[in-house]
Design a protein around this motif. Structure first.
Motif, PDB file in Angstrom:
ATOM      1  N   ALA A  89       0.821  -1.214   0.000  1.00  0.00           N
ATOM      2  CA  ALA A  89       0.000   0.000   0.000  1.00  0.00           C
ATOM      3  C   ALA A  89       0.855   1.265   0.000  1.00  0.00           C
ATOM      4  O   ALA A  89       0.583   2.199  -0.751  1.00  0.00           O
ATOM      5  CB  ALA A  89      -0.955   0.003   1.187  1.00  0.00           C
ATOM      6  N   GLU A  90       1.880   1.302   0.843  1.00  0.00           N
ATOM      7  CA  GLU A  90       2.731   2.498   0.901  1.00  0.00           C
ATOM      8  C   GLU A  90       3.443   2.730  -0.424  1.00  0.00           C
ATOM      9  O   GLU A  90       3.547   3.868  -0.884  1.00  0.00           O
ATOM     10  CB  GLU A  90       3.736   2.382   2.047  1.00  0.00           C
ATOM     11  N   ALA A  91       3.917   1.663  -1.050  1.00  0.00           N
ATOM     12  CA  ALA A  91       4.596   1.798  -2.339  1.00  0.00           C
ATOM     13  C   ALA A  91       3.640   2.305  -3.421  1.00  0.00           C
ATOM     14  O   ALA A  91       4.004   3.136  -4.246  1.00  0.00           O
ATOM     15  CB  ALA A  91       5.209   0.462  -2.764  1.00  0.00           C
ATOM     16  N   VAL A  92       2.404   1.819  -3.388  1.00  0.00           N
ATOM     17  CA  VAL A  92       1.413   2.266  -4.375  1.00  0.00           C
ATOM     18  C   VAL A  92       1.078   3.734  -4.153  1.00  0.00           C
ATOM     19  O   VAL A  92       1.002   4.516  -5.102  1.00  0.00           O
ATOM     20  CB  VAL A  92       0.139   1.385  -4.317  1.00  0.00           C
ATOM     21  N   LEU A  93       0.887   4.124  -2.894  1.00  0.00           N
ATOM     22  CA  LEU A  93       0.602   5.534  -2.617  1.00  0.00           C
ATOM     23  C   LEU A  93       1.777   6.429  -3.003  1.00  0.00           C
ATOM     24  O   LEU A  93       1.573   7.539  -3.503  1.00  0.00           O
ATOM     25  CB  LEU A  93       0.226   5.714  -1.145  1.00  0.00           C
ATOM     26  N   ALA A  94       2.981   5.954  -2.806  1.00  0.00           N
ATOM     27  CA  ALA A  94       4.156   6.726  -3.238  1.00  0.00           C
ATOM     28  C   ALA A  94       4.170   6.859  -4.757  1.00  0.00           C
ATOM     29  O   ALA A  94       4.513   7.925  -5.294  1.00  0.00           O
ATOM     30  CB  ALA A  94       5.438   6.064  -2.738  1.00  0.00           C
ATOM     31  N   ALA A  95       3.778   5.797  -5.455  1.00  0.00           N
ATOM     32  CA  ALA A  95       3.702   5.862  -6.921  1.00  0.00           C
ATOM     33  C   ALA A  95       2.641   6.856  -7.368  1.00  0.00           C
ATOM     34  O   ALA A  95       2.834   7.585  -8.352  1.00  0.00           O
ATOM     35  CB  ALA A  95       3.418   4.474  -7.495  1.00  0.00           C
ATOM     36  N   VAL A  96       1.523   6.908  -6.655  1.00  0.00           N
ATOM     37  CA  VAL A  96       0.476   7.885  -6.968  1.00  0.00           C
ATOM     38  C   VAL A  96       1.024   9.300  -6.794  1.00  0.00           C
ATOM     39  O   VAL A  96       0.810  10.171  -7.650  1.00  0.00           O
ATOM     40  CB  VAL A  96      -0.774   7.669  -6.079  1.00  0.00           C
ATOM     41  N   GLN A  97       1.746   9.532  -5.718  1.00  0.00           N
ATOM     42  CA  GLN A  97       2.322  10.857  -5.482  1.00  0.00           C
ATOM     43  C   GLN A  97       3.342  11.222  -6.569  1.00  0.00           C
ATOM     44  O   GLN A  97       3.360  12.353  -7.053  1.00  0.00           O
ATOM     45  CB  GLN A  97       2.968  10.922  -4.097  1.00  0.00           C
ATOM     46  N   ARG A  98       4.178  10.261  -6.952  1.00  0.00           N
ATOM     47  CA  ARG A  98       5.154  10.534  -8.024  1.00  0.00           C
ATOM     48  C   ARG A  98       4.449  10.846  -9.340  1.00  0.00           C
ATOM     49  O   ARG A  98       4.834  11.751 -10.071  1.00  0.00           O
ATOM     50  CB  ARG A  98       6.104   9.353  -8.197  1.00  0.00           C
ATOM     51  N   ALA A  99       3.403  10.091  -9.636  1.00  0.00           N
ATOM     52  CA  ALA A  99       2.654  10.320 -10.874  1.00  0.00           C
ATOM     53  C   ALA A  99       1.991  11.696 -10.852  1.00  0.00           C
ATOM     54  O   ALA A  99       1.992  12.406 -11.860  1.00  0.00           O
ATOM     55  CB  ALA A  99       1.617   9.223 -11.083  1.00  0.00           C
ATOM     56  N   ALA A 100       1.439  12.070  -9.709  1.00  0.00           N
ATOM     57  CA  ALA A 100       0.807  13.392  -9.599  1.00  0.00           C
ATOM     58  C   ALA A 100       1.838  14.496  -9.818  1.00  0.00           C
ATOM     59  O   ALA A 100       1.563  15.487 -10.511  1.00  0.00           O
ATOM     60  CB  ALA A 100       0.134  13.540  -8.235  1.00  0.00           C
ATOM     61  N   LYS A 101       3.024  14.310  -9.269  1.00  0.00           N
ATOM     62  CA  LYS A 101       4.091  15.306  -9.470  1.00  0.00           C
ATOM     63  C   LYS A 101       4.506  15.360 -10.937  1.00  0.00           C
ATOM     64  O   LYS A 101       4.773  16.428 -11.480  1.00  0.00           O
ATOM     65  CB  LYS A 101       5.297  14.985  -8.585  1.00  0.00           C
ATOM     66  N   ARG A 102       4.548  14.201 -11.574  1.00  0.00           N
ATOM     67  CA  ARG A 102       4.921  14.148 -12.991  1.00  0.00           C
ATOM     68  C   ARG A 102       3.881  14.872 -13.844  1.00  0.00           C
ATOM     69  O   ARG A 102       4.226  15.631 -14.736  1.00  0.00           O
ATOM     70  CB  ARG A 102       5.064  12.691 -13.424  1.00  0.00           C
ATOM     71  N   VAL A 103       2.613  14.635 -13.548  1.00  0.00           N
ATOM     72  CA  VAL A 103       1.539  15.315 -14.273  1.00  0.00           C
ATOM     73  C   VAL A 103       1.626  16.819 -14.033  1.00  0.00           C
ATOM     74  O   VAL A 103       1.509  17.621 -14.970  1.00  0.00           O
ATOM     75  CB  VAL A 103       0.155  14.766 -13.859  1.00  0.00           C
ATOM     76  N   ASP A 104       1.856  17.205 -12.789  1.00  0.00           N
ATOM     77  CA  ASP A 104       1.959  18.629 -12.462  1.00  0.00           C
ATOM     78  C   ASP A 104       3.142  19.273 -13.182  1.00  0.00           C
ATOM     79  O   ASP A 104       3.007  20.359 -13.759  1.00  0.00           O
ATOM     80  CB  ASP A 104       2.088  18.816 -10.949  1.00  0.00           C
ATOM     81  N   ALA A 105       4.292  18.613 -13.167  1.00  0.00           N
ATOM     82  CA  ALA A 105       5.475  19.154 -13.844  1.00  0.00           C
ATOM     83  C   ALA A 105       5.240  19.282 -15.343  1.00  0.00           C
ATOM     84  O   ALA A 105       5.595  20.297 -15.962  1.00  0.00           O
ATOM     85  CB  ALA A 105       6.694  18.274 -13.567  1.00  0.00           C
ATOM     86  N   PHE A 106       4.629  18.262 -15.918  1.00  0.00           N
ATOM     87  CA  PHE A 106       4.329  18.298 -17.348  1.00  0.00           C
ATOM     88  C   PHE A 106       3.379  19.442 -17.669  1.00  0.00           C
ATOM     89  O   PHE A 106       3.579  20.200 -18.617  1.00  0.00           O
ATOM     90  CB  PHE A 106       3.737  16.966 -17.801  1.00  0.00           C
ATOM     91  N   THR A 107       2.337  19.581 -16.860  1.00  0.00           N
ATOM     92  CA  THR A 107       1.357  20.643 -17.082  1.00  0.00           C
ATOM     93  C   THR A 107       2.004  22.018 -16.960  1.00  0.00           C
ATOM     94  O   THR A 107       1.790  22.892 -17.805  1.00  0.00           O
ATOM     95  CB  THR A 107       0.193  20.512 -16.077  1.00  0.00           C
TER      96      THR A 107
END
Length: 117
Positions: A89-107
């Motif tokens: 669960a912690e690894a998945v939530l960390a992946a969600v946070q990384r993905a959100a940061k990636r989307v934000d950086a891209f945007t």
């Protein structure tokens, strides 16, 4: 009626297939619409067009990545709902946070590029 043709490598063709599918268009329709849009705006530079290609590639990569994360998140939810432990669960939530940061950086990068132009 005219029917022009073009050649592309496997990677380019796969990108074209995905883009047409996302737009819910046939490959021929997508090609025609894209080519006509480009032909109507000859002031665009090759750099603008290349930037759009990179943007599409990044969006497709983000979409795949988010799909994988969604699958992992569903597995965690299923395990927790059945009373089992979900050590990932912690690894998945960390992946969600990384993905959100990636989307934000891209945007931010894309919006910054658009406002600078």
């Amino acid at each position: 009626m005219h029917q022009p043709s073009c050649r592309m490598n496997d990677d380019e063709y796969q990108l074209l297939l995905r883009a047409a599918a996302v737009c819910r268009m046939s490959v021929a329709g997508f090609l025609a619409r894209s080519a006509l849009n480009a032909a109507r705006d000859l002031d665009r530079t090759a750099a603008d067009i290349a930037g759009e290609k990179e943007m599409l590639q990044e969006l497709f990569a983000l979409r795949r990545h988010l799909g994988q994360i969604g699958n992992n998140l569903n597995q965690v939810a299923k395990a927790l709902n059945s009373g089992a432990d979900a050590p990932q669960a912690e690894a998945v939530l960390a992946a969600v946070q990384r993905a959100a940061k990636r989307v934000d950086a891209f945007t931010q990068q894309h919006l910054g590029h658009r406002t600078a132009a």
